[in-house]
Scaffold this active site. Structure first.
Site, PDB file in Angstrom:
ATOM      1  N   THR A   1       2.350   7.085   1.966  1.00 32.73           N
ATOM      2  CA  THR A   1       3.487   7.456   2.305  1.00 32.73           C
ATOM      3  C   THR A   1       4.271   8.133   1.392  1.00 32.73           C
ATOM      4  O   THR A   1       5.067   7.247   1.047  1.00 32.73           O
ATOM      5  CB  THR A   1       3.775   7.246   4.233  1.00 32.73           C
ATOM      6  OG1 THR A   1       2.250   6.542   4.769  1.00 32.73           O
ATOM      7  CG2 THR A   1       4.726   7.524   4.467  1.00 32.73           C
TER       8      THR A   1
ATOM      9  N   GLY B   1      11.744  -7.716  34.946  1.00 31.90           N
ATOM     10  CA  GLY B   1      13.255  -7.035  34.989  1.00 31.90           C
ATOM     11  C   GLY B   1      14.773  -7.408  34.035  1.00 31.90           C
ATOM     12  O   GLY B   1      13.662  -6.986  32.792  1.00 31.90           O
ATOM     13  N   GLY B   2      16.021  -7.885  34.484  1.00 26.19           N
ATOM     14  CA  GLY B   2      16.366  -7.061  33.661  1.00 26.19           C
ATOM     15  C   GLY B   2      16.343  -8.783  32.406  1.00 26.19           C
ATOM     16  O   GLY B   2      16.680  -8.230  31.392  1.00 26.19           O
TER      17      GLY B   2
ATOM     18  N   PHE C   1       1.054  -1.175   0.150  1.00 29.21           N
ATOM     19  CA  PHE C   1       0.258  -0.241  -0.107  1.00 29.21           C
ATOM     20  C   PHE C   1       0.831   1.297  -0.008  1.00 29.21           C
ATOM     21  O   PHE C   1       1.645   1.457   1.143  1.00 29.21           O
ATOM     22  CB  PHE C   1      -0.561   0.234   1.215  1.00 29.21           C
ATOM     23  CG  PHE C   1      -1.785   1.039   1.494  1.00 29.21           C
ATOM     24  CD1 PHE C   1      -3.078   0.797   1.041  1.00 29.21           C
ATOM     25  CD2 PHE C   1      -2.065   2.256   2.173  1.00 29.21           C
ATOM     26  CE1 PHE C   1      -4.276   1.736   1.199  1.00 29.21           C
ATOM     27  CE2 PHE C   1      -2.433   3.100   2.202  1.00 29.21           C
ATOM     28  CZ  PHE C   1      -3.798   3.116   1.686  1.00 29.21           C
TER      29      PHE C   1
ATOM     30  N   GLU D   1      -1.062   3.912   9.460  1.00 33.04           N
ATOM     31  CA  GLU D   1      -2.057   4.082   9.909  1.00 33.04           C
ATOM     32  C   GLU D   1      -2.655   5.152  10.730  1.00 33.04           C
ATOM     33  O   GLU D   1      -4.094   5.294  11.043  1.00 33.04           O
ATOM     34  CB  GLU D   1      -3.015   2.712  10.013  1.00 33.04           C
ATOM     35  CG  GLU D   1      -2.547   1.445   9.096  1.00 33.04           C
ATOM     36  CD  GLU D   1      -3.494   0.212   8.714  1.00 33.04           C
ATOM     37  OE1 GLU D   1      -4.373   0.536   8.900  1.00 33.04           O
ATOM     38  OE2 GLU D   1      -2.648  -0.339   8.115  1.00 33.04           O
TER      39      GLU D   1
HETATM   40  P1  FAD Z   1       4.329  12.514  10.141  1.00 27.97           P
HETATM   41  O1  FAD Z   1       3.220  13.039  10.347  1.00 27.97           O
HETATM   42  O2  FAD Z   1       5.887  14.470   9.915  1.00 27.97           O
HETATM   43  O3  FAD Z   1       3.695  13.706  11.850  1.00 27.97           O
HETATM   44  C1  FAD Z   1       4.703  13.521  13.004  1.00 27.97           C
HETATM   45  C2  FAD Z   1       3.892  14.013  14.347  1.00 27.97           C
HETATM   46  O4  FAD Z   1       3.561  15.018  13.963  1.00 27.97           O
HETATM   47  C3  FAD Z   1       3.532  13.211  14.805  1.00 27.97           C
HETATM   48  O5  FAD Z   1       3.584  12.588  15.732  1.00 27.97           O
HETATM   49  C4  FAD Z   1       1.854  13.330  14.471  1.00 27.97           C
HETATM   50  O6  FAD Z   1       1.324  12.600  14.694  1.00 27.97           O
HETATM   51  C5  FAD Z   1       2.230  14.765  14.193  1.00 27.97           C
HETATM   52  N1  FAD Z   1       1.203  16.187  13.543  1.00 27.97           N
HETATM   53  C6  FAD Z   1       0.713  15.548  12.362  1.00 27.97           C
HETATM   54  N2  FAD Z   1      -0.029  16.399  11.962  1.00 27.97           N
HETATM   55  C7  FAD Z   1      -0.273  17.057  12.958  1.00 27.97           C
HETATM   56  C8  FAD Z   1      -1.879  17.713  13.273  1.00 27.97           C
HETATM   57  N3  FAD Z   1      -2.432  17.876  12.232  1.00 27.97           N
HETATM   58  N4  FAD Z   1      -2.674  17.454  14.867  1.00 27.97           N
HETATM   59  C9  FAD Z   1      -1.219  17.019  15.882  1.00 27.97           C
HETATM   60  N5  FAD Z   1      -0.472  16.391  15.370  1.00 27.97           N
HETATM   61  C10 FAD Z   1      -0.002  15.994  14.296  1.00 27.97           C
HETATM   62  N6  FAD Z   1       2.611   4.299   4.933  1.00 27.97           N
HETATM   63  C11 FAD Z   1       2.106   3.728   4.159  1.00 27.97           C
HETATM   64  O7  FAD Z   1       1.739   4.357   2.780  1.00 27.97           O
HETATM   65  N7  FAD Z   1       2.027   2.255   3.342  1.00 27.97           N
HETATM   66  C12 FAD Z   1       2.857   1.637   4.579  1.00 27.97           C
HETATM   67  O8  FAD Z   1       2.812  -0.639   4.296  1.00 27.97           O
HETATM   68  C13 FAD Z   1       3.104   2.142   5.801  1.00 27.97           C
HETATM   69  N8  FAD Z   1       4.194   0.698   6.774  1.00 27.97           N
HETATM   70  C14 FAD Z   1       4.878   1.668   7.047  1.00 27.97           C
HETATM   71  C15 FAD Z   1       5.805   0.742   7.645  1.00 27.97           C
HETATM   72  C16 FAD Z   1       6.424   1.238   9.180  1.00 27.97           C
HETATM   73  C17 FAD Z   1       7.062  -0.189   9.590  1.00 27.97           C
HETATM   74  C18 FAD Z   1       6.286   2.272   9.660  1.00 27.97           C
HETATM   75  C19 FAD Z   1       6.939   3.458  10.223  1.00 27.97           C
HETATM   76  C20 FAD Z   1       5.097   3.974   8.977  1.00 27.97           C
HETATM   77  C21 FAD Z   1       4.758   3.196   7.918  1.00 27.97           C
HETATM   78  N9  FAD Z   1       3.857   3.413   6.810  1.00 27.97           N
HETATM   79  C22 FAD Z   1       3.363   3.400   5.688  1.00 27.97           C
HETATM   80  C23 FAD Z   1       3.489   5.032   6.948  1.00 27.97           C
HETATM   81  C24 FAD Z   1       2.928   5.562   8.349  1.00 27.97           C
HETATM   82  O9  FAD Z   1       1.295   5.524   7.775  1.00 27.97           O
HETATM   83  C25 FAD Z   1       3.117   6.944   8.954  1.00 27.97           C
HETATM   84  O10 FAD Z   1       4.562   6.997   8.654  1.00 27.97           O
HETATM   85  C26 FAD Z   1       2.252   8.006   9.711  1.00 27.97           C
HETATM   86  O11 FAD Z   1       1.157   7.912   8.925  1.00 27.97           O
HETATM   87  C27 FAD Z   1       2.968   9.039  10.591  1.00 27.97           C
HETATM   88  O12 FAD Z   1       3.779   9.653   9.385  1.00 27.97           O
HETATM   89  P2  FAD Z   1       5.001  10.420   9.343  1.00 27.97           P
HETATM   90  O13 FAD Z   1       5.691   9.523  10.269  1.00 27.97           O
HETATM   91  O14 FAD Z   1       5.471  11.588   8.170  1.00 27.97           O
HETATM   92  O15 FAD Z   1       4.835  11.143  10.563  1.00 27.97           O
END
Ligand code: FAD
Length: 383
Positions: free
Chosen positions: A126, A339-340, A123, A363
């Site tokens: 991102t 624990g440890g 999917f 997600e």
């Molecule tokens: P950002 O959007 O940059 O967020 C950074 C911080 O800001 C977070 O704390 C967030 O909550 C906060 N923030 C952002 N906007 C707001 C707001 N309006 N109000 C308050 N707080 C806010 N994506 C896919 O498309 N397909 C996948 O299969 C997929 N698999 C993944 C697997 C892993 C192991 C990981 C780590 C990520 C995966 N992702 C995938 C991506 C994932 O969905 C994103 O990392 C996630 O949506 C957050 O986006 P970001 O990392 O860019 O963080």
């Protein structure tokens, strides 16, 4: 809601539990250390019908209701979140979205292969610069005759290096105020699409997480999934159901944490008696158990709403928010009981904590779930 499982639901739960004991648990530590789940697991998941749950039988699915899907997801998550994620993405985000939005030709082309495990899906939403604000994509698909030409980069894509088909989201309209995102089913071997494995993850180490780079990737217009410009709706509908699957995986983590902590508390002695007899250890165990039950009930409620054809998106966000935060708490509390020894990867709880941590991020982060719930409560979007 009837909380008693039917005979069929109990049978599929037991099938998943036995599968995990036989095919997953013996390899979990090695896969985690090697950062690689054995890919042969995909066909085995397909053979038991776990990659086709809730997909209509005429397209190779194994039928079943959403509660059965939750039960399988929970058992897989209890065994190994990396394996659970393969199913949540290939079935939950890709196959089920094709079943809902695909043309007859797209369903016949992809669903039998995805549900059998012959093919696997990923999917691609991102991007390096676009996470939570998922409608604001930089990847572009430009119409050229009967084709689209796609350029852009996708980040953190689960199953990315294993996938045969990418459910890819790209911008097709730049008009101001227009979301203009469309969904495409891009075969992973299309020229111009390259993939790089992302190493060094805190958890889900066995999972093939990748960066996808698209340089002049040319696909026929027939790969468009759903109408042009409706891609954001396609993505959000996929993620709403996907959140139930993530929540169920979190219940599995929390249950595994409880099982391990209770077992260890019954074996370890300190101050001349079993630690299970120390009140503060019982507090840790009881806190975990309440989280497990609450997360499970919220998750089953989503399944029940979907199966009865009711609105479920807010309930899915509530379940995902609670279950993901609970999974982190439960794994952390279980580690305290160990624990440890909890800090060493020969024991299961450290991995549970590492695997749980990402559930509050993907997600939709916990903050994004709160904004979805807040919008439903107030009618005001605070994004
Ligand atoms: P950002 O959007 O940059 O967020 C950074 C911080 O800001 C977070 O704390 C967030 O909550 C906060 N923030 C952002 N906007 C707001 C707001 N309006 N109000 C308050 N707080 C806010 N994506 C896919 O498309 N397909 C996948 O299969 C997929 N698999 C993944 C697997 C892993 C192991 C990981 C780590 C990520 C995966 N992702 C995938 C991506 C994932 O969905 C994103 O990392 C996630 O949506 C957050 O986006 P970001 O990392 O860019 O963080």
């Amino acid at each position: 809601m009837n909380l008693e499982l039917s005979e069929e639901q109990e049978a599929v739960r037991r099938l998943a539990e036995e599968f995990v004991a036989r095919e997953v648990t013996p390899h979990v530590v090695a896969w985690d250390r090697a950062e690689n789940v054995d890919r042969s697991i995909v066909k085995k998941l397909g053979a038991l019908g776990f990659l086709g749950l809730t997909v209509p039988e005429e397209y190779g699915g194994s039928g079943g209701d959403h509660l059965a899907y939750c039960l399988v997801t929970e058992e897989l998550g209890r065994g190994d979140s990396s394996v659970r994620g393969i199913v949540s993405v290939s079935l939950g985000l890709v196959a089920k979205t094709i079943a809902s939005w695909g043309s007859e030709e797209q369903k016949r082309q992809w669903l039998p292969r995805l549900t059998s495990g012959e093919a696997i899906g990923c999917f691609g939403l991102t991007e390096p610069g676009t996470g939570s604000d998922a409608g604001n994509l930089a990847t572009r698909a430009v119409r050229d005759g009967g084709d689209y030409v796609i350029n852009g980069t996708k980040m953190f894509i689960t199953n990315g290096t294993w996938a045969d088909v990418v459910l890819l989201f790209a911008r097709t309209n730049d008009a101001p105020g227009h979301r203009g995102v469309s969904a495409f089913l891009v075969p992973a071997d299309t020229p111009g699409l390259t993939r790089r494995t992302i190493h060094g993850k805190l958890g889900l180490r066995g999972q093939a997480t990748a960066e996808l780079v698209l340089e002049d990737v040319r696909v026929p217009a027939a790969t468009l999934l759903g109408p042009e410009g409706k891609g954001f709706t396609v993505a959000m509908s996929a993620l709403a159901k996907g959140r139930m699957s993530v929540a169920a995986g979190c219940v599995g983590i929390a249950q595994a944490a409880l099982d391990a902590a209770v077992r260890y508390a019954g074996e370890r002695e300190q101050f001349g008696k079993g630690i299970a007899g120390h009140q503060l250890v019982q507090e840790l165990l009881s806190d975990i158990s309440v989280d497990v039950e609450a997360a499970r009930l919220l998750t089953w409620r989503v399944a029940d709403l979907i199966d009865r054809g009711q609105e479920f998106a807010t309930a899915a966000s509530q379940a995902k928010l609670y279950a993901s935060e609970a999974a982190v708490r439960c794994a952390n509390n279980a580690l305290q009981v160990f624990g440890g020894y909890g800090y060493i990867d020969e024991y299961p709880v450290g991995k549970l904590l590492r695997d749980a941590r990402v559930m509050t991020l993907y997600e939709g982060t916990s903050q994004i779930q709160k904004l979805i719930i807040g919008r439903a409560l107030t009618g005001v979007s605070a994004f």
